[in-house]
Design an enzyme around this catalytic site. Structure first.
Site, PDB file in Angstrom:
ATOM      1  N   GLY A 233       4.856  77.824  38.168  1.00  0.00           N
ATOM      2  CA  GLY A 233       5.864  78.423  37.298  1.00  0.00           C
ATOM      3  C   GLY A 233       5.754  77.876  35.905  1.00  0.00           C
ATOM      4  N   VAL A 238       4.639  73.857  42.687  1.00  0.00           N
ATOM      5  CA  VAL A 238       5.341  73.488  43.908  1.00  0.00           C
ATOM      6  C   VAL A 238       4.331  73.448  45.049  1.00  0.00           C
ATOM      7  CG1 VAL A 238       7.167  74.066  45.545  1.00  0.00           C
ATOM      8  CG2 VAL A 238       7.492  74.524  43.116  1.00  0.00           C
ATOM      9  N   LYS A 253       7.808  69.366  43.941  1.00  0.00           N
ATOM     10  CA  LYS A 253       7.702  70.080  42.676  1.00  0.00           C
ATOM     11  C   LYS A 253       7.217  69.126  41.601  1.00  0.00           C
ATOM     12  CE  LYS A 253       9.965  73.162  39.432  1.00  0.00           C
ATOM     13  NZ  LYS A 253      11.059  74.089  39.187  1.00  0.00           N
ATOM     14  N   ASP A 354      20.220  77.527  35.052  1.00  0.00           N
ATOM     15  CA  ASP A 354      19.098  78.455  35.235  1.00  0.00           C
ATOM     16  C   ASP A 354      19.255  79.213  36.555  1.00  0.00           C
ATOM     17  OD1 ASP A 354      16.809  79.775  34.467  1.00  0.00           O
ATOM     18  OD2 ASP A 354      15.439  78.277  35.298  1.00  0.00           O
TER      19      ASP A 354
END
Length: 529
Positions: A233, A238, A253, A354
């Site tokens: 991402g 991850v 992560k 988020d």
């Protein structure tokens, strides 16, 4: 600070019990399938052309081939070699057995392939004056197989010696039948290359194996071993991992420091101190709908990492993209669980900032289906601005969040924000679930941000295929109010409003299990854990 051995390396996956990384074994098994398919195709064309040309030319070799049931025995050898190769291909590509077992079977296949290549030695007439030139195709097979199937030194030595010995054995059979009488010089020139290539193949196999085990050692992270890359991402990667002692699955992560504003050693240390405090605070969150944090740390090259529980299911973004918008009753069911997670975080003074479909995971957890877990609480921010020493992992002046789910006050860079920024984003999530589209359509992130600041949101019922109750429309629109004072005051109130919303049918565990049995039967297995 985490132990240095724990943070030494984080870049790839862990190995099997014998030291080879599982992802390398997986790739090797796929290569084995490709090699078997190529072997079958090449064998078919080469044998067909050779046999046809020999018969048409009146080659005495073909006239001396033994017959079985009235057919040349080579027909049966060719059919067997091709069938075994095709079988190996289908086994490899169906992935029904473990990569390690398949690689072990590949070593037996190496020997069988050599038999298919040189079987003609059992009836080839070799006079005493014959002196061969060049090398056998078995030599090529030996060298290539090292690049296909990695094996431990013991297995590699056994496989290469047996494969190299196939040709001498078949010739001995031919000599016993009286079809060959080669000289000693011919025997040396026939088979010495085989054993030389076997030696080179063994050395190559050792190198490949040691490289693989070296990768496995690098990939160990304290009590955890990384197994498989799950995704990348904007902030990092991850990985799936497992605890070496407890055999507990986990997800790790990795967060690049530059995404947090760390561009210098002093800043990096400051950010890590914040990261450490907030990771500890995140671990203290107790909602069952918040991802569980097991461990955290920083690598020698400054990469932050979290060790979290491993989930099996779908994030809400993937769920809608793959299966389409979801009905109001299920939307309410999912949103209430998110409220449970946010309520716990907000009560402890933390904002998520988020909230978006990609950060909300729905899965099977034990006997429960459609169980929601909220992810990425690692980048929370304290909204208790008046507290001395309140922690902020995000750097000053850095706006975080996703444009399609960003509250107006966040988009405007206001410092005084509270829990209602998460409720605004959750309203955007509800809109996405019901309609399969964002609240606003825009050609750029900046245009999207402007819409969130200025453009009134329309009710989701105008863009949904479902009959959405007016009360649910009102709740979603109240979350999307530009003025935060008009939004629900907290997550508990929003959850209560959703619970009292009239929907055609309550989304029950029976309905959830039925959906998962239809669309994700792999997660409904009784052995699933």
């Amino acid at each position: 600070m985490p132990d240095q051995e724990i943070i030494r390396a984080l870049r790839t996956t862990s190995g099997d019990s014998q030291g080879l990384p599982s992802d390398l074994l997986q790739k090797a098994s796929r290569r084995l399938g490709v090699a078997a398919l190529l072997y079958a195709g090449c064998y078919f064309f080469a044998y067909t052309i050779s046999f046809t040309a020999g018969v048409m030319a009146g080659d005495p070799l073909h006239s001396e081939i033994p017959l079985v049931f009235g057919l040349p025995i080579t027909h049966f050898v060719a059919a067997t070699s091709i069938s075994i190769s095709l079988g190996m291909f289908f086994i490899a590509w169906r992935e029904k057995i473990s990569p390690q077992l398949l690689c072990d079977l590949g070593l037996f296949y190496e020997v069988i392939g050599a038999i298919g290549i040189d079987f003609s030695l059992t009836f080839t007439p070799i006079p005493p004056e014959f002196l061969p030139s060049g090398i056998s195709w078995v030599c090529v097979w030996l060298i290539l197989f090292v690049l296909i199937v990695p094996a431990s030194p013991g297995k590699a030595l056994m496989a290469t010696l047996v494969t190299a010995s196939v040709s001498p054995f078949l010739l001995l059979v031919g000599m016993a039948r009286g079809s060959a009488d080669p000289s000693t010089a011919a025997l040396i020139q026939l088979f010495l290359p085989n054993y030389l290539c076997a030696g080179m193949a063994f050395v190559g196999s050792r190198i490949v194996y040691e490289m693989g085990t070296g990768v496995s050692e690098v990939r160990r992270m304290g009590s955890y071993q990384l197994v498989e890359l799950l995704g990348r991402g904007g902030m990092g990667e991850v990985w799936q991992a497992r605890h070496r002692m407890l055999v507990r699955p986990a997800a790790i992560k990795l967060i690049r420091p530059e995404t947090l504003g760390g561009d210098g050693s002093h800043k990096a240390k400051t950010i890590f101190r914040r990261f450490e405090r907030e990771a500890q605070a995140t671990a203290a969150l107790r909602s069952t709908h918040t991802i569980t944090l097991y461990d955290f740390g920083i690598t020698d090259d400054g990469v932050f990492y979290y060790v979290m529980e491993l989930l099996k299911g779908l994030d809400l973004e993937t769920l809608v993209e793959r299966f389409g918008p979801i009905p109001p009753n299920r939307t309410i069911f999912l949103l209430q669980q998110v409220c449970h997670s946010l309520g716990d975080a907000h009560q402890q003074g933390f904002l998520h900032r988020d909230i978006k479909p990609a950060n909300i995971y729905v899965s099977r957890l034990g006997p429960d289906f459609d169980f929601v877990k909220v992810l990425d609480f690692g980048l929370v921010k304290s909204h208790q601005e008046y507290e001395a020493g309140a922690t902020q992992l995000t750097g000053q002046g850095v706006t975080t969040g996703t444009p399609g789910y960003m509250a107006p006050e966040v988009a405007l860079g206001q410092e005084k924000i509270d829990a209602r920024v998460d409720l605004y984003a959750l309203g955007c999530v509800g809109y996405w679930l019901l309609t399969g589209q964002l609240v606003f359509q825009a050609k750029s992130p900046m245009e999207m941000v402007v819409h969130h600041v200025q453009t009134p949101a329309g009710p989701p019922s105008q863009h949904s295929e479902f009959l959405i109750p007016p009360s649910l429309d009102e709740i979603i629109l109240s979350c999307l109010e530009k003025d935060r004072e008009k939004r629900p005051p907290n997550a508990e109130t929003l959850s209560s409003q959703l619970g009292s919303c009239q929907s055609e049918e309550f989304w029950s565990q029976d309905l959830a299990e039925k959906w998962w049995r239809t669309h994700r039967p792999d997660l409904v297995n009784p052995d699933y854990s």
